[in-house]
Design a protein around this motif. Structure first.
Motif, PDB file in Angstrom:
ATOM      1  N   HIS A  80       0.841  -1.205   0.000  1.00  0.00           N
ATOM      2  CA  HIS A  80       0.000   0.000   0.000  1.00  0.00           C
ATOM      3  C   HIS A  80       0.873   1.252   0.000  1.00  0.00           C
ATOM      4  O   HIS A  80       0.634   2.188  -0.755  1.00  0.00           O
ATOM      5  N   GLU A  81       1.893   1.266   0.847  1.00  0.00           N
ATOM      6  CA  GLU A  81       2.747   2.453   0.952  1.00  0.00           C
ATOM      7  C   GLU A  81       3.660   2.605  -0.266  1.00  0.00           C
ATOM      8  O   GLU A  81       3.869   3.723  -0.743  1.00  0.00           O
ATOM      9  N   LEU A  82       4.213   1.496  -0.772  1.00  0.00           N
ATOM     10  CA  LEU A  82       5.170   1.575  -1.880  1.00  0.00           C
ATOM     11  C   LEU A  82       4.496   1.696  -3.242  1.00  0.00           C
ATOM     12  O   LEU A  82       5.098   2.231  -4.171  1.00  0.00           O
ATOM     13  N   ILE A  83       3.268   1.211  -3.369  1.00  0.00           N
ATOM     14  CA  ILE A  83       2.589   1.227  -4.668  1.00  0.00           C
ATOM     15  C   ILE A  83       1.413   2.191  -4.671  1.00  0.00           C
ATOM     16  O   ILE A  83       1.403   3.184  -5.404  1.00  0.00           O
ATOM     17  N   PHE A  84       0.417   1.928  -3.841  1.00  0.00           N
ATOM     18  CA  PHE A  84      -0.825   2.701  -3.888  1.00  0.00           C
ATOM     19  C   PHE A  84      -0.612   4.157  -3.479  1.00  0.00           C
ATOM     20  O   PHE A  84      -1.149   5.068  -4.104  1.00  0.00           O
ATOM     21  N   ASP A  85       0.177   4.384  -2.426  1.00  0.00           N
ATOM     22  CA  ASP A  85       0.375   5.747  -1.918  1.00  0.00           C
ATOM     23  C   ASP A  85       1.499   6.496  -2.613  1.00  0.00           C
ATOM     24  O   ASP A  85       1.716   7.675  -2.324  1.00  0.00           O
ATOM     25  N   SER A  86       2.244   5.840  -3.483  1.00  0.00           N
ATOM     26  CA  SER A  86       3.439   6.461  -4.064  1.00  0.00           C
ATOM     27  C   SER A  86       3.136   7.143  -5.394  1.00  0.00           C
ATOM     28  O   SER A  86       2.856   6.476  -6.401  1.00  0.00           O
ATOM     29  N   LEU A  87       3.225   8.472  -5.420  1.00  0.00           N
ATOM     30  CA  LEU A  87       3.035   9.206  -6.665  1.00  0.00           C
ATOM     31  C   LEU A  87       4.150   8.885  -7.653  1.00  0.00           C
ATOM     32  O   LEU A  87       3.920   8.830  -8.865  1.00  0.00           O
ATOM     33  N   LYS A  88       5.365   8.658  -7.146  1.00  0.00           N
ATOM     34  CA  LYS A  88       6.487   8.389  -8.042  1.00  0.00           C
ATOM     35  C   LYS A  88       6.317   7.045  -8.755  1.00  0.00           C
ATOM     36  O   LYS A  88       6.611   6.929  -9.948  1.00  0.00           O
ATOM     37  N   VAL A  89       5.857   6.037  -8.029  1.00  0.00           N
ATOM     38  CA  VAL A  89       5.617   4.744  -8.674  1.00  0.00           C
ATOM     39  C   VAL A  89       4.479   4.863  -9.675  1.00  0.00           C
ATOM     40  O   VAL A  89       4.546   4.308 -10.781  1.00  0.00           O
ATOM     41  N   ARG A  90       3.446   5.599  -9.328  1.00  0.00           N
ATOM     42  CA  ARG A  90       2.336   5.794 -10.272  1.00  0.00           C
ATOM     43  C   ARG A  90       2.829   6.491 -11.537  1.00  0.00           C
ATOM     44  O   ARG A  90       2.411   6.152 -12.648  1.00  0.00           O
ATOM     45  N   HIS A  91       3.700   7.480 -11.376  1.00  0.00           N
ATOM     46  CA  HIS A  91       4.253   8.172 -12.534  1.00  0.00           C
ATOM     47  C   HIS A  91       5.102   7.234 -13.378  1.00  0.00           C
ATOM     48  O   HIS A  91       5.029   7.257 -14.609  1.00  0.00           O
ATOM     49  N   ARG A  92       5.933   6.401 -12.727  1.00  0.00           N
ATOM     50  CA  ARG A  92       6.762   5.471 -13.487  1.00  0.00           C
ATOM     51  C   ARG A  92       5.883   4.492 -14.266  1.00  0.00           C
ATOM     52  O   ARG A  92       6.169   4.173 -15.427  1.00  0.00           O
ATOM     53  N   LEU A  93       4.828   4.018 -13.645  1.00  0.00           N
ATOM     54  CA  LEU A  93       3.898   3.140 -14.349  1.00  0.00           C
ATOM     55  C   LEU A  93       3.292   3.853 -15.555  1.00  0.00           C
ATOM     56  O   LEU A  93       3.195   3.286 -16.650  1.00  0.00           O
ATOM     57  N   ALA A  94       2.908   5.119 -15.363  1.00  0.00           N
ATOM     58  CA  ALA A  94       2.335   5.886 -16.469  1.00  0.00           C
ATOM     59  C   ALA A  94       3.350   6.063 -17.592  1.00  0.00           C
ATOM     60  O   ALA A  94       3.016   5.995 -18.777  1.00  0.00           O
ATOM     61  N   VAL A  95       4.611   6.273 -17.202  1.00  0.00           N
ATOM     62  CA  VAL A  95       5.683   6.408 -18.181  1.00  0.00           C
ATOM     63  C   VAL A  95       5.759   5.156 -19.058  1.00  0.00           C
ATOM     64  O   VAL A  95       5.994   5.231 -20.265  1.00  0.00           O
ATOM     65  N   LEU A  96       5.530   4.009 -18.451  1.00  0.00           N
ATOM     66  CA  LEU A  96       5.610   2.736 -19.162  1.00  0.00           C
ATOM     67  C   LEU A  96       4.283   2.334 -19.805  1.00  0.00           C
ATOM     68  O   LEU A  96       4.160   1.245 -20.340  1.00  0.00           O
ATOM     69  N   GLY A  97       3.302   3.237 -19.743  1.00  0.00           N
ATOM     70  CA  GLY A  97       2.020   2.944 -20.370  1.00  0.00           C
ATOM     71  C   GLY A  97       1.124   2.035 -19.561  1.00  0.00           C
ATOM     72  O   GLY A  97       0.251   1.360 -20.099  1.00  0.00           O
ATOM     73  N   VAL A  98       1.315   1.980 -18.249  1.00  0.00           N
ATOM     74  CA  VAL A  98       0.510   1.142 -17.358  1.00  0.00           C
ATOM     75  C   VAL A  98      -0.411   2.022 -16.519  1.00  0.00           C
ATOM     76  O   VAL A  98       0.068   2.952 -15.874  1.00  0.00           O
ATOM     77  N   PRO A  99      -1.723   1.802 -16.523  1.00  0.00           N
ATOM     78  CA  PRO A  99      -2.380   0.659 -17.166  1.00  0.00           C
ATOM     79  C   PRO A  99      -2.748   0.878 -18.632  1.00  0.00           C
ATOM     80  O   PRO A  99      -3.235  -0.041 -19.268  1.00  0.00           O
ATOM     81  N   GLY A 100      -2.588   2.102 -19.148  1.00  0.00           N
ATOM     82  CA  GLY A 100      -3.090   2.360 -20.490  1.00  0.00           C
ATOM     83  C   GLY A 100      -4.600   2.516 -20.456  1.00  0.00           C
ATOM     84  O   GLY A 100      -5.172   2.936 -19.461  1.00  0.00           O
ATOM     85  N   LYS A 101      -5.257   2.113 -21.539  1.00  0.00           N
ATOM     86  CA  LYS A 101      -6.709   2.260 -21.610  1.00  0.00           C
ATOM     87  C   LYS A 101      -7.383   1.133 -20.844  1.00  0.00           C
ATOM     88  O   LYS A 101      -7.207  -0.034 -21.133  1.00  0.00           O
ATOM     89  N   LEU A 102      -8.182   1.517 -19.849  1.00  0.00           N
ATOM     90  CA  LEU A 102      -8.903   0.541 -19.040  1.00  0.00           C
ATOM     91  C   LEU A 102     -10.315   0.316 -19.585  1.00  0.00           C
ATOM     92  O   LEU A 102     -10.919   1.233 -20.138  1.00  0.00           O
ATOM     93  N   PRO A 103     -10.847  -0.893 -19.412  1.00  0.00           N
ATOM     94  CA  PRO A 103     -12.257  -1.091 -19.744  1.00  0.00           C
ATOM     95  C   PRO A 103     -13.134  -0.418 -18.688  1.00  0.00           C
ATOM     96  O   PRO A 103     -12.635   0.016 -17.654  1.00  0.00           O
ATOM     97  N   LYS A 104     -14.417  -0.330 -18.935  1.00  0.00           N
ATOM     98  CA  LYS A 104     -15.306   0.237 -17.924  1.00  0.00           C
ATOM     99  C   LYS A 104     -15.436  -0.697 -16.726  1.00  0.00           C
ATOM    100  O   LYS A 104     -15.485  -0.262 -15.577  1.00  0.00           O
ATOM    101  N   VAL A 105     -15.503  -1.981 -17.012  1.00  0.00           N
ATOM    102  CA  VAL A 105     -15.540  -3.011 -15.963  1.00  0.00           C
ATOM    103  C   VAL A 105     -14.684  -4.187 -16.427  1.00  0.00           C
ATOM    104  O   VAL A 105     -14.444  -4.369 -17.615  1.00  0.00           O
ATOM    105  N   PHE A 106     -14.224  -4.990 -15.469  1.00  0.00           N
ATOM    106  CA  PHE A 106     -13.465  -6.194 -15.796  1.00  0.00           C
ATOM    107  C   PHE A 106     -14.456  -7.338 -16.011  1.00  0.00           C
ATOM    108  O   PHE A 106     -15.093  -7.801 -15.062  1.00  0.00           O
ATOM    109  N   LEU A 107     -14.579  -7.796 -17.249  1.00  0.00           N
ATOM    110  CA  LEU A 107     -15.552  -8.835 -17.571  1.00  0.00           C
ATOM    111  C   LEU A 107     -14.914 -10.092 -18.134  1.00  0.00           C
ATOM    112  O   LEU A 107     -15.174 -11.191 -17.663  1.00  0.00           O
ATOM    113  N   LYS A 108     -14.079  -9.923 -19.165  1.00  0.00           N
ATOM    114  CA  LYS A 108     -13.485 -11.073 -19.838  1.00  0.00           C
ATOM    115  C   LYS A 108     -12.107 -11.378 -19.257  1.00  0.00           C
ATOM    116  O   LYS A 108     -11.320 -10.479 -19.013  1.00  0.00           O
ATOM    117  N   SER A 109     -11.835 -12.648 -19.072  1.00  0.00           N
ATOM    118  CA  SER A 109     -10.545 -13.060 -18.534  1.00  0.00           C
ATOM    119  C   SER A 109      -9.560 -13.329 -19.664  1.00  0.00           C
ATOM    120  O   SER A 109      -9.919 -13.876 -20.713  1.00  0.00           O
TER     121      SER A 109
END
Length: 345
Positions: free
Chosen positions: A92-121
């Motif tokens: 929670h502290e290293l991932i969810f609460d971390s703006l820097k990790v969120r930015h790095r993920l965004a830099v790498l295109g994560v998550p990219g375009k999300l669906p409205k809901v998770f339906l198909k596996s």
């Protein structure tokens, strides 16, 4: 009782408008397991990613050693705070609460375009989640990048902003205006994480308004790219390096104590009745004590989005008014920034 059905999802494709589209990293980094039918907004996705990382830690033979290894790997590249995380809330502290990790993920295109809901596996996503070790996940996040597209350079960014603003006005000024670009003094007063976040906010705003077509493909000369994102520049350091004004003096202990007493006594008036119930002034920090630390309830969202982050579509001016009220109350002392701490609440 019917067992809850889960599905697996992973980021797909690449976008020339993402900061650094790298499919090889997006798969191991961004694959998650969700409850079928669960909402797929960004906060829900980050929570799922946090759960995935926490599960890897909890299932390790030596939970404490594994958590510390993750912390050290993120700390080496500036993606973690110096203070070690709570062992029970590592992800929670290293991932969810971390703006820097969120930015790095965004830099790498994560998550990219999300669906409205998770339906198909996705079978490949399931394989990735089940086979990727925590070490491999951390390596995908922390391995030095080649060249990262952070944002357009100021001239190109300004042109995009003016085009978006013009289209927004033609649409009847519905909703909030497009995010203002970090150009001129904003360019020099911000680090690469700030620029990346602001640019991603612009893309998100344009997408929500149906104006993504106004964001062009930039030429090499128009792209601001770096090998590694710069870390946050302390406000006092920025003033001393780039300002032609005399640096602010370090306030006396008496002035700091007096300022803190004023904040505590008048907090309900300064913060307003809603924020006063969910926050508490804690103290001053920084070389010149111009950073106010405030305790905040993690279960409440402020009007500007997240406690330490402005979100598109939220009232950023409410934070400006909040900080202005603080400075008016404690004058002649003043603060340049307010940092909210939810861990101590």
């Amino acid at each position: 009782m019917t067992p809850t059905e889960t599905v697996f999802w992973k980021p797909e494709g690449s976008s020339a408008k993402s900061l650094n589209p790298t499919a090889e990293r997006r798969r191991p980094l961004g694959a998650v397991e969700a409850i079928k039918g669960q909402s797929a907004d960004l906060e829900a996705y980050i929570a799922l990613l946090r759960n995935r990382v926490q599960s890897l830690i909890d299932n390790a033979e030596d939970k404490e050693y594994t958590a510390q290894a993750l912390y050290r790997s993120l700390l080496r590249v500036g993606l973690a705070n110096v203070r070690p995380p709570n062992i029970e809330r590592v992800a929670h502290e290293l991932i969810f609460d971390s703006l820097k990790v969120r930015h790095r993920l965004a830099v790498l295109g994560v998550p990219g375009k999300l669906p409205k809901v998770f339906l198909k596996s996705d079978l490949d996503a399931e394989r990735v989640v089940r086979r990727t070790s925590l070490e491999d996940w951390a390596n995908a996040l922390t391995t030095p990048l080649e060249m990262i597209f952070v944002c357009p350079k100021p001239d190109a960014w300004s042109r995009v902003f003016l085009a978006l603003e013009r289209a927004w006005k033609q649409q009847g000024r519905s909703g909030v205006a497009p995010p203002r670009p970090l150009i001129l003094s904003g360019w020099w007063g911000s680090d690469d994480y700030d620029k990346a976040h602001c640019w991603q906010g612009t893309i998100e705003w344009a997408r929500n308004c149906g104006l993504e077509n106004l964001i062009p493909q930039f030429t090499v000369r128009e792209r601001y790219e770096v090998a590694e994102l710069s870390v946050v520049v302390d406000a006092d350091e920025f003033v001393s390096r780039f300002s032609f004004h005399e640096p602010k003096p370090v306030p006396s202990r008496e002035l700091l104590d007096s300022s803190h007493r004023i904040l505590v006594a008048r907090w309900s008036t300064i913060a307003g009745p809603v924020l006063a119930e969910t926050t508490q002034p804690w103290g001053f920090s920084g070389n010149k004590k111009r950073r106010l630390n405030v305790l905040a309830n993690p279960g409440i969202k402020p009007p500007w989005g997240e406690w330490n982050q402005f979100l598109v579509g939220h009232d950023r001016s409410s934070f400006t008014a909040f900080r202005r009220g603080i400075n008016e109350a404690i004058a002649p002392h003043e603060v340049d920034s307010v940092i909210f701490n939810t861990a101590r609440w």
